[in-house]
Structure formats: structure tokens, C-alpha cells
Design a protein around this motif. Structure first.
Motif, PDB file in Angstrom:
ATOM      1  N   VAL A  13       5.872   3.450 -51.721  1.00  0.00           N
ATOM      2  CA  VAL A  13       4.710   4.086 -51.512  1.00  0.00           C
ATOM      3  C   VAL A  13       4.072   3.978 -49.689  1.00  0.00           C
ATOM      4  O   VAL A  13       3.908   5.617 -49.887  1.00  0.00           O
ATOM      5  CB  VAL A  13       3.566   4.070 -52.672  1.00  0.00           C
ATOM      6  CG1 VAL A  13       2.603   4.418 -52.838  1.00  0.00           C
ATOM      7  CG2 VAL A  13       3.932   4.558 -54.153  1.00  0.00           C
ATOM      8  N   LEU A  14       3.827   2.904 -49.946  1.00  0.00           N
ATOM      9  CA  LEU A  14       3.611   2.837 -48.355  1.00  0.00           C
ATOM     10  C   LEU A  14       3.940   3.138 -47.180  1.00  0.00           C
ATOM     11  O   LEU A  14       4.131   3.944 -46.551  1.00  0.00           O
ATOM     12  CB  LEU A  14       3.065   0.815 -48.236  1.00  0.00           C
ATOM     13  CG  LEU A  14       2.283   0.699 -49.223  1.00  0.00           C
ATOM     14  CD1 LEU A  14       1.938  -1.249 -48.622  1.00  0.00           C
ATOM     15  CD2 LEU A  14       1.139   1.472 -48.824  1.00  0.00           C
ATOM     16  N   THR A  15       5.446   2.889 -47.434  1.00  0.00           N
ATOM     17  CA  THR A  15       6.459   3.686 -46.143  1.00  0.00           C
ATOM     18  C   THR A  15       6.887   5.521 -46.374  1.00  0.00           C
ATOM     19  O   THR A  15       6.277   5.974 -45.241  1.00  0.00           O
ATOM     20  CB  THR A  15       7.752   3.123 -46.698  1.00  0.00           C
ATOM     21  OG1 THR A  15       8.701   3.634 -47.667  1.00  0.00           O
ATOM     22  CG2 THR A  15       8.236   1.861 -46.569  1.00  0.00           C
TER      23      THR A  15
ATOM     24  N   VAL B 213      -9.800   5.517 -37.619  1.00  0.00           N
ATOM     25  CA  VAL B 213      -9.614   6.808 -38.949  1.00  0.00           C
ATOM     26  C   VAL B 213      -9.257   6.088 -39.664  1.00  0.00           C
ATOM     27  O   VAL B 213      -8.903   6.611 -40.319  1.00  0.00           O
ATOM     28  CB  VAL B 213     -11.280   7.447 -38.234  1.00  0.00           C
ATOM     29  CG1 VAL B 213     -11.327   8.566 -39.565  1.00  0.00           C
ATOM     30  CG2 VAL B 213     -12.386   7.626 -38.213  1.00  0.00           C
ATOM     31  N   VAL B 214      -8.065   6.668 -38.967  1.00  0.00           N
ATOM     32  CA  VAL B 214      -6.518   7.393 -39.878  1.00  0.00           C
ATOM     33  C   VAL B 214      -6.090   6.034 -40.375  1.00  0.00           C
ATOM     34  O   VAL B 214      -4.481   6.014 -40.963  1.00  0.00           O
ATOM     35  CB  VAL B 214      -5.613   8.491 -38.343  1.00  0.00           C
ATOM     36  CG1 VAL B 214      -6.209   9.483 -38.389  1.00  0.00           C
ATOM     37  CG2 VAL B 214      -5.351   7.046 -37.003  1.00  0.00           C
TER      38      VAL B 214
ATOM     39  N   ALA C  27      -5.326   1.826 -44.963  1.00  0.00           N
ATOM     40  CA  ALA C  27      -5.226   0.202 -45.456  1.00  0.00           C
ATOM     41  C   ALA C  27      -6.512   0.135 -47.084  1.00  0.00           C
ATOM     42  O   ALA C  27      -5.987  -0.765 -47.728  1.00  0.00           O
ATOM     43  CB  ALA C  27      -6.425  -0.260 -44.640  1.00  0.00           C
ATOM     44  N   ILE C  28      -6.606   1.167 -47.010  1.00  0.00           N
ATOM     45  CA  ILE C  28      -7.699   1.186 -49.080  1.00  0.00           C
ATOM     46  C   ILE C  28      -6.289   0.911 -49.609  1.00  0.00           C
ATOM     47  O   ILE C  28      -6.479   0.579 -50.715  1.00  0.00           O
ATOM     48  CB  ILE C  28      -7.791   2.258 -48.652  1.00  0.00           C
ATOM     49  CG1 ILE C  28      -8.581   2.763 -48.032  1.00  0.00           C
ATOM     50  CG2 ILE C  28      -8.601   2.550 -50.289  1.00  0.00           C
ATOM     51  CD1 ILE C  28     -10.213   3.271 -48.515  1.00  0.00           C
ATOM     52  N   LEU C  29      -4.960   2.481 -49.429  1.00  0.00           N
ATOM     53  CA  LEU C  29      -3.597   2.245 -50.066  1.00  0.00           C
ATOM     54  C   LEU C  29      -2.980   0.856 -50.091  1.00  0.00           C
ATOM     55  O   LEU C  29      -3.154   0.332 -51.929  1.00  0.00           O
ATOM     56  CB  LEU C  29      -3.267   3.094 -49.858  1.00  0.00           C
ATOM     57  CG  LEU C  29      -1.517   3.239 -50.744  1.00  0.00           C
ATOM     58  CD1 LEU C  29      -1.991   4.038 -51.338  1.00  0.00           C
ATOM     59  CD2 LEU C  29      -0.779   4.308 -50.396  1.00  0.00           C
ATOM     60  N   PHE C  30      -3.092   0.105 -49.273  1.00  0.00           N
ATOM     61  CA  PHE C  30      -2.170  -0.848 -49.093  1.00  0.00           C
ATOM     62  C   PHE C  30      -3.384  -2.107 -50.191  1.00  0.00           C
ATOM     63  O   PHE C  30      -3.160  -2.896 -51.123  1.00  0.00           O
ATOM     64  CB  PHE C  30      -1.933  -1.388 -47.658  1.00  0.00           C
ATOM     65  CG  PHE C  30      -1.778  -3.615 -47.896  1.00  0.00           C
ATOM     66  CD1 PHE C  30      -0.553  -3.461 -48.134  1.00  0.00           C
ATOM     67  CD2 PHE C  30      -2.452  -4.341 -47.913  1.00  0.00           C
ATOM     68  CE1 PHE C  30       0.441  -4.856 -48.101  1.00  0.00           C
ATOM     69  CE2 PHE C  30      -2.550  -5.683 -47.034  1.00  0.00           C
ATOM     70  CZ  PHE C  30      -0.697  -5.528 -48.069  1.00  0.00           C
ATOM     71  N   LEU C  31      -4.349  -2.092 -50.169  1.00  0.00           N
ATOM     72  CA  LEU C  31      -5.446  -3.022 -51.059  1.00  0.00           C
ATOM     73  C   LEU C  31      -5.360  -2.870 -51.961  1.00  0.00           C
ATOM     74  O   LEU C  31      -5.706  -3.764 -53.204  1.00  0.00           O
ATOM     75  CB  LEU C  31      -7.145  -2.925 -49.971  1.00  0.00           C
ATOM     76  CG  LEU C  31      -6.755  -3.715 -48.697  1.00  0.00           C
ATOM     77  CD1 LEU C  31      -8.090  -3.331 -48.517  1.00  0.00           C
ATOM     78  CD2 LEU C  31      -7.329  -5.262 -49.110  1.00  0.00           C
TER      79      LEU C  31
END
Length: 292
Positions: free
Chosen positions: A213-215, A266-267, A272-276
Motif C-alpha cells: 500500500v505504501l509503495t 505539505v506533500v 506520514a499519516i498513512l504510515f502511522l
């Protein structure tokens, strides 16, 4: 006895010295890694205009750069670029994740003709950079009307997610570690392959899901080449990568360099939110995999 104590004392001093040197080395590496992040964050609040200043750190700070980034649309409409990228990233992430995990599961669990030749072909294709095909991809998208207007977003989504299935090797390696006995037990109980995939393999594979998902989400944020080729001069369809690149052009750099630093901050927030949010799934998935 005294010799042994002395040897133990000397060994302990050596171990302490080695640990100290290792920690100092890691601290230096951490400082080198964190410094650019801290610098770009501080630059986003810099009051002095222009990219060429004498001081390394800002002398005066202001929040006006962020205000200008979201309100000044005279040259660059950053909110629209951000929304374009966010839409493309969300849909690309969903489609690419499904493609990658599905192909990985099939390559790991199913046995069929041409399986090994397909894996070898996929490995060979991944050795070549994707931008080698951008001219052909552009003309294909142009032929089906995906290079004009709002259809550019559809074209970008297809580009970012269309070949995601070829990157199945990492996820396949993880699926290979999940015991096949679980699949066999479920199949004996009457479960289908889809049920095995969604209800058994996926809950035990949260770490690789997080990675995929992150990649898949990061790719649209950082890509510039394909976005530049497909969007061309359609400024209303620009992504953040193209917008930030324009901020560094000769005619804009003096006025927008600080906004560029603010945009860089900002980008990074959605990633960061998705990772957390997914970090908990990663930890839970590791625990489930161990129990399995």
C-alpha cells in the motif's frame, strides 16, 4: 583467579568502547539523515525571499509561505495540484495493491503451465526502467482519448497501476512463508481459493500489505516523468511533482522558493499519516504471522 578477573574487566572495557563508538557512529548518521528534513521544514517558514541567501538557517520566520501556497493562484494552483495527485494516488493505490497481491498469491500458491516462464519474463521486464516505454504509453493513451481534460487522471491511474502486477516478487516471497497446511485445511473444509486468499492468507500477511500500500501510494506523489509526458501543458491537471518543479524554474524561483519548501512539507503529510495509520496493522500482522 586474578588473571580471570582482569581479563573479564578488560573484555568489558573493550565491549563498552565498541558500543560507544557504534552509538557515536549511528548518532552521526542520524544527524546527517535528519538535517535535510529539519532544514526544509525551517525553510518553509523563512521570511527572506529567494533561493540564494548567505545564512544556512532562516533569520526570520513567518507562516505566510503556507498561506501563499494555498491562496496565491496567479501562477501555480497548488490546492488543485494536490487534489489531482491525491485522487490519482488513492485509486492507483487501491488498484495496484489488488493487482500485486493477487498475482503474488497466484504465483505462490497455484501451479499452472507457463508459470516459471512467466516469472522469468516478469523478472526480465522489471530490469528495464518504466520510462523507456513512456512514448508508446503516451500514444496508446492518446489513441483512446486519455490525454485531454479530466481523462488525464484516468490515464495516470492506468499508468501507475497497470503494470503493478509485475512487482509481485517481494509479496510472493512473503506468501511463501505462510504455511500451506492452513490452505489445505481450509480447502478440505470446503473453502474456495478466494476465501482462502481473503480470510486466511491476508490476515496473516498484514506486513506485506502495508508495504504494498505504501509503495503504491507513494509512486504518484514522487513521479514526474510520466505525469509530465501525459499532462503536457494542461496546467489544471498538473500533479504536485510538476507544480513543485515549476516553482524552481527561473521565472518563479525567487518568488516561490519558500513556497517550494512549504509544499515539500505539505506533500509529506499524507504519506506520514498513512504510515502511522497502517503501522498498527504491521505490528498486528507480525504477531499473527508468528502465531500461525
Amino acid at each position: 583467579m586474578e588473571t580471570k578477573k582482569k581479563a573479564v574487566r578488560v573484555g568489558g572495557m573493550k565491549a563498552t568502547l565498541v558500543d560507544t563508538l557504534v552509538h557515536i557512529f549511528l548518532a552521526v548518521l542520524s544527524f546527517i539523515w535528519v538535517l535535510p528534513i529539519v532544514w526544509i521544514f525551517l525553510m518553509s517558514f523563512r521570511a527572506e525571499k529567494g533561493s540564494y541567501v548567505k545564512s544556512f538557517f532562516p533569520k526570520e520566520y513567518t507562516f505566510a509561505n503556507y498561506v501563499k501556497l494555498f491562496t496565491d493562484h496567479s501562477a501555480l494552483n497548488f490546492p488543485r495540484m494536490f487534489m489531482n495527485t491525491f485522487i490519482v494516488a488513492i485509486f492507483s493505490c487501491l488498484i495496484a495493491t489488488f493487482f500485486t497481491l493477487s498475482v503474488s498469491y497466484c504465483m505462490s500458491r497455484l501451479r499452472f503451465k507457463m508459470r516459471k516462464p512467466f516469472m522469468n519474463m516478469a523478472m526480465t521486464l522489471t530490469l528495464f526502467p518504466g520510462f523507456m516505454s513512456m512514448v508508446a504509453v503516451y500514444f496508446i493513451l492518446k489513441a483512446i482519448g486519455l490525454t485531454e481534460g479530466n481523462m488525464i487522471k484516468v490515464g495516470l491511474i492506468l499508468v501507475y497501476s497497470g503494470s503493478a502486477g509485475l512487482g509481485f516478487y517481494i509479496a510472493k516471497g512473503f506468501f511463501d512463508t505462510v504455511p500451506r497446511s492452513l490452505d489445505e485445511a481450509a480447502l478440505l473444509d470446503g473453502a474456495t481459493q478466494w476465501q482462502v486468499f481473503t480470510k486466511i492468507t491476508m490476515p496473516l500477511s498484514k506486513p506485506i500489505i502495508v508495504y504494498t500500500v505504501l509503495t503504491a501510494f507513494i509512486a504518484p506523489w514522487v513521479d514526474f516523468i510520466f505525469a509530465r509526458v501525459i499532462c503536457k501543458a494542461n496546467s489544471d491537471q498538473f500533479t504536485v511533482a510538476m507544480g513543485m518543479w515549476n516553482m524552481l524554474q527561473k521565472e518563479y524561483i525567487h518568488q516561490y522558493f519558500n513556497c517550494f519548501a512549504a509544499a515539500a512539507v505539505v506533500v509529506s503529510i499524507p504519506i506520514a499519516i498513512l504510515f502511522l495509520l497502517m503501522q498498527r496493522c504491521y505490528v498486528d500482522g507480525m504477531g499473527g504471522a508468528v502465531k500461525g
